[in-house]
Every structure is written in structure tokens, then in C-alpha cells.
Scaffold this active site. Structure first.
Site, PDB file in Angstrom:
ATOM      1  N   ASP A  25       0.841  -1.199   0.000  1.00  0.00           N
ATOM      2  CA  ASP A  25       0.000   0.000   0.000  1.00  0.00           C
ATOM      3  C   ASP A  25       0.877   1.249   0.000  1.00  0.00           C
ATOM      4  O   ASP A  25       2.103   1.177   0.080  1.00  0.00           O
ATOM      5  CB  ASP A  25      -0.981   0.008   1.178  1.00  0.00           C
ATOM      6  CG  ASP A  25      -0.306   0.025   2.538  1.00  0.00           C
ATOM      7  OD1 ASP A  25      -0.776  -0.687   3.435  1.00  0.00           O
ATOM      8  OD2 ASP A  25       0.669   0.780   2.729  1.00  0.00           O
ATOM      9  N   LYS A  72      -4.298   2.603  -0.467  1.00  0.00           N
ATOM     10  CA  LYS A  72      -5.466   3.374  -0.029  1.00  0.00           C
ATOM     11  C   LYS A  72      -5.039   4.803   0.253  1.00  0.00           C
ATOM     12  O   LYS A  72      -3.936   5.054   0.714  1.00  0.00           O
ATOM     13  CB  LYS A  72      -6.061   2.763   1.243  1.00  0.00           C
ATOM     14  CG  LYS A  72      -6.507   1.320   1.100  1.00  0.00           C
ATOM     15  CD  LYS A  72      -6.979   0.771   2.439  1.00  0.00           C
ATOM     16  CE  LYS A  72      -7.403  -0.675   2.340  1.00  0.00           C
ATOM     17  NZ  LYS A  72      -7.851  -1.215   3.648  1.00  0.00           N
ATOM     18  N   GLY A  98       4.011   1.161   8.778  1.00  0.00           N
ATOM     19  CA  GLY A  98       4.014   1.115  10.241  1.00  0.00           C
ATOM     20  C   GLY A  98       4.019  -0.308  10.750  1.00  0.00           C
ATOM     21  O   GLY A  98       4.784  -1.157  10.300  1.00  0.00           O
ATOM     22  N   VAL A 127      -1.300  -1.784  14.377  1.00  0.00           N
ATOM     23  CA  VAL A 127      -1.621  -0.439  14.863  1.00  0.00           C
ATOM     24  C   VAL A 127      -2.396   0.288  13.766  1.00  0.00           C
ATOM     25  O   VAL A 127      -1.817   0.866  12.853  1.00  0.00           O
ATOM     26  CB  VAL A 127      -0.353   0.345  15.256  1.00  0.00           C
ATOM     27  CG1 VAL A 127      -0.730   1.737  15.782  1.00  0.00           C
ATOM     28  CG2 VAL A 127       0.438  -0.406  16.319  1.00  0.00           C
ATOM     29  N   MET A 183      -3.803   9.502  11.249  1.00  0.00           N
ATOM     30  CA  MET A 183      -4.834   9.650  10.206  1.00  0.00           C
ATOM     31  C   MET A 183      -5.905  10.656  10.619  1.00  0.00           C
ATOM     32  O   MET A 183      -7.094  10.459  10.369  1.00  0.00           O
ATOM     33  CB  MET A 183      -5.475   8.289   9.894  1.00  0.00           C
ATOM     34  CG  MET A 183      -4.474   7.221   9.504  1.00  0.00           C
ATOM     35  SD  MET A 183      -5.157   5.537   9.490  1.00  0.00           S
ATOM     36  CE  MET A 183      -5.446   5.276  11.262  1.00  0.00           C
ATOM     37  N   GLY A 191       6.718  12.061   7.740  1.00  0.00           N
ATOM     38  CA  GLY A 191       7.844  11.570   8.536  1.00  0.00           C
ATOM     39  C   GLY A 191       8.792  10.684   7.764  1.00  0.00           C
ATOM     40  O   GLY A 191       8.382   9.885   6.925  1.00  0.00           O
TER      41      GLY A 191
END
Length: 341
Positions: free
Chosen positions: A120, A142, A174, A178, A253, A282
Site C-alpha cells: 500500500d 489506499k 508502520g 496499529v 490519520m 515523517g
């Protein structure tokens, strides 16, 4: 099984009946070899024998005397057993918050073994095709408010490919667990009767603030950190619970809900001058931070044109970013302190 030896540029001949050599060819190609495939004794010509430096005889090919005679004295010959019937599996890999350097060694190894990679937009590890040579790479990315490939379809593709006997790596930004919907994908694999493993990744909830010099916990400042999804505004009870708990609030988000999120915390009693920050993009060359207070941050973010992907941090730990900016020999890394230092 991986071949750990670097075979870059080595001419390798793989000999065996059709259908038995695929995994052997893939392993050698992933190690860098230049593979020639021979499906029968007639394919092992003098020209082929002259240019190869290693020959692998798969299954029944180990008993082909004419092939052994043709290769005798020209190169080492290795016998490979008939591969076991393929059994598919699923591996969820956390790509970390950005960049190949933050992908774990276990993640790199999983990609090297992959037949299929579902990736993704937040899994930014560079050239996936290079990390997973020979694998099918499927972009199921997405964006906020736009899911080009719905979650159900992602799980269908994942299960379908694994049931066909392939190793499917689901590469996620990530950490898979999470706010990554990793639990749903593990559930889909388990319900399909497939082996599944999870390779953790560095969560942006911790890594991205840290890259801007904001420790999400700090002795004497905050011993509690709460990670919140910003997809929807906070309910009144949720905001009150966060304020009562204290410590650091990290929102992922949440840029499109920055105003209602900060407003809810203020209404729940969080002090208006509580330090707050947006850390944008980041671990990319364009990373920057906008630092203000609970009440000033939304306007600062708008004026600065901040957008997703960003991590929002609320709490006294944001003052630690001033320490980061004052490092000897370092510039401010784009950190706007807005009176919070």
C-alpha cells in the site's frame, strides 16, 4: 529456503522436468544468478554446457546419465530433491514509518521469499520488485477517503494466491496491528486454513514524533501515551477520558479532523496552551513539523498547508522538540516553535 550466497552474475543451469523446477529457478535468481532452464536431456547442448558455471539437477534429472556426461569436468553439479507440494502461506510485514532503513531484517527476508506482495501507499520501502525479485507485486494502496481496492478484495486476493500454494506478503506501513487492519487479514487467513505469521514494524505513532525530537513519554513529563485513530471525531466521553488520563495523545490519520479533535479535547478540559504538534511526511526528505498549542495548531496547520500523512501529538512532551532543534551542529529541521519552547 533462501540461498544466502551471493550468486550475482553466475551462469547457472537448472535441469528438470516441467513443473518441478520453478522454485529452484526462483531461489537462484533471487540470489543473483543468471539461470538457464533445461526441461530435458536434449536441452543440455554443448553450447549451454560451455557457458554455465554451476548445474542443478532437480528430481528425476539427477538420474539422466547423458546430462551428467555432458557436464562432466565443466562445472560443479548439484542434485536437488523434488520440491515438496507447495503449501501457501501469508506473512504480514510491517514496513515501518518510511524508508528501507526502517524495515526490519525479518521483513527484508520475508520479501525475499515472497511469490506475491500486496503493498500500500504507506509502505514506502523503495523498489519492492528489487526486494522481492520475481514476485508479483500488487498495489492495493489506499488514500484517505478513497480505497481503490476495498479491504474485502485485498483479503480475497491474499487468500486466493496463498491457496494456490504461493507465499503472500502483505506489506503494510508502520505496524500491521496499529490501525493497519492486520487483525482482519490474519483472521481471513486463519479462516481459510492458511499458515500466517506477522512481522512487526516500527509504528509511526512512536517513530514519527521521535524523528522530530518528540519523545512520546519522558520521565517527569509523561508516563502515559494513548494512540488514537483520527478517522472520526472524538466522542465527548472519549475526550473526557483522554483528558482525565493525562500524558500524551498521539493521533494517526487525523488531519481532516484536526479541528474537531482539538476542539473536543479543549471542551473536555484540556488546557488551551497545551503544546501540540503536527509532524508531516515523517522520514522523507520533505519531513517538517508545525508546533503550537491545542488551540493554535489547527490554524497553523492550515496556514502551513499541512496534509496527510501526518502524525498529531498533544501533550507536554512536545516541548522536548526544542531540545532536538538546539542540537550542536544541527539546524531546526523545519520545526516552527510558535512560542512553545
Amino acid at each position: 529456503m533462501l540461498i544466502d550466497t551471493d550468486l550475482t552474475g553466475l551462469p547457472v543451469l537448472v535441469v528438470g522436468p516441467p513443473g518441478l523446477t520453478t522454485s529452484v529457478v526462483r531461489r537462484h535468481e533471487r540470489a543473483g544468478a543468471v539461470v538457464t532452464l533445461a526441461s530435458g536431456p536434449g536441452d543440455v547442448t554443448q553450447e549451454v554446457c560451455n557457458r554455465v558455471r554451476l548445474a542443478v539437477l532437480v528430481g528425476p534429472a539427477a538420474g539422466w546419465a547423458s546430462v551428467r556426461d555432458a557436464l562432466a569436468g565443466r562445472c560443479p553439479v548439484v542434485d536437488a530433491p523434488v520440491p515438496a507440494a507447495p503449501r501457501g502461506r501469508v506473512v504480514l510485514v510491517g514496513a515501518g514509518p518510511g524508508g528501507l532503513d526502517l524495515l526490519t531484517l525479518a521483513g527484508v527476508r520475508a520479501l525475499a521469499e515472497a511469490d506475491v506482495v500486496l503493498t500500500d501507499r504507506l509502505a514506502e520501502v523503495g523498489d519492492v520488485a528489487r526486494l522481492a525479485p520475481g514476485a508479483e507485486v500488487v498495489d492495493v494502496g489506499k488514500r484517505p477517503g478513497h480505497h481503490a481496492v476495498p479491504q474485502g478484495e485485498i483479503e480475497r486476493i491474499m487468500v486466493e494466491r496463498a491457496r494456490a500454494g504461493l507465499t503472500v506478503v502483505r506489506l503494510k506501513g508502520g505496524d500491521p496491528y496499529v490501525f493497519g487492519r492486520g487483525g482482519e487479514e490474519v483472521e481471513a487467513a486463519v479462516e481459510a486454513g492458511l499458515p500466517v505469521t506477522v512481522v512487526p514494524g516500527i509504528s509511526s505513532a512512536v517513530g514519527v514524533p521521535g524523528s522530530a525530537g518528540i519523545p512520546v513519554t519522558h520521565r517527569g513529563v509523561s508516563h502515559v501515551v494513548t494512540v488514537v485513530s483520527g478517522h472520526v471525531p472524538l466522542e465527548e466521553e472519549q475526550a473526557q477520558a483522554l483528558v482525565a488520563l493525562g500524558g500524551t495523545v498521539v493521533v494517526l490519520m487525523g488531519m481532516h479532523n484536526l479541528v474537531p479533535l482539538t476542539t473536543a479535547l479543549a471542551r473536555a478540559g484540556l488546557a488551551a496552551d497545551t503544546p501540540a504538534a503536527v509532524v508531516e511526511r515523517g522520514f522523507t526528505p520533505d519531513q517538517r513539523s508545525i508546533v503550537g498549542t491545542l488551540t493554535t495548531l489547527p490554524d497553523l496547520a492550515v496556514r502551513g498547508g499541512a496534509s496527510s500523512p501526518s502524525v498529531i501529538v498533544v501533550g507536554e512532551v512536545v516541548r522536548r522538540s526544542a531540545v532536538w532543534a538546539r542540537r550542536v551542529g544541527a539546524d531546526a529541521d523545519g520545526i516552527a516553535m510558535d512560542g512553545v519552547a
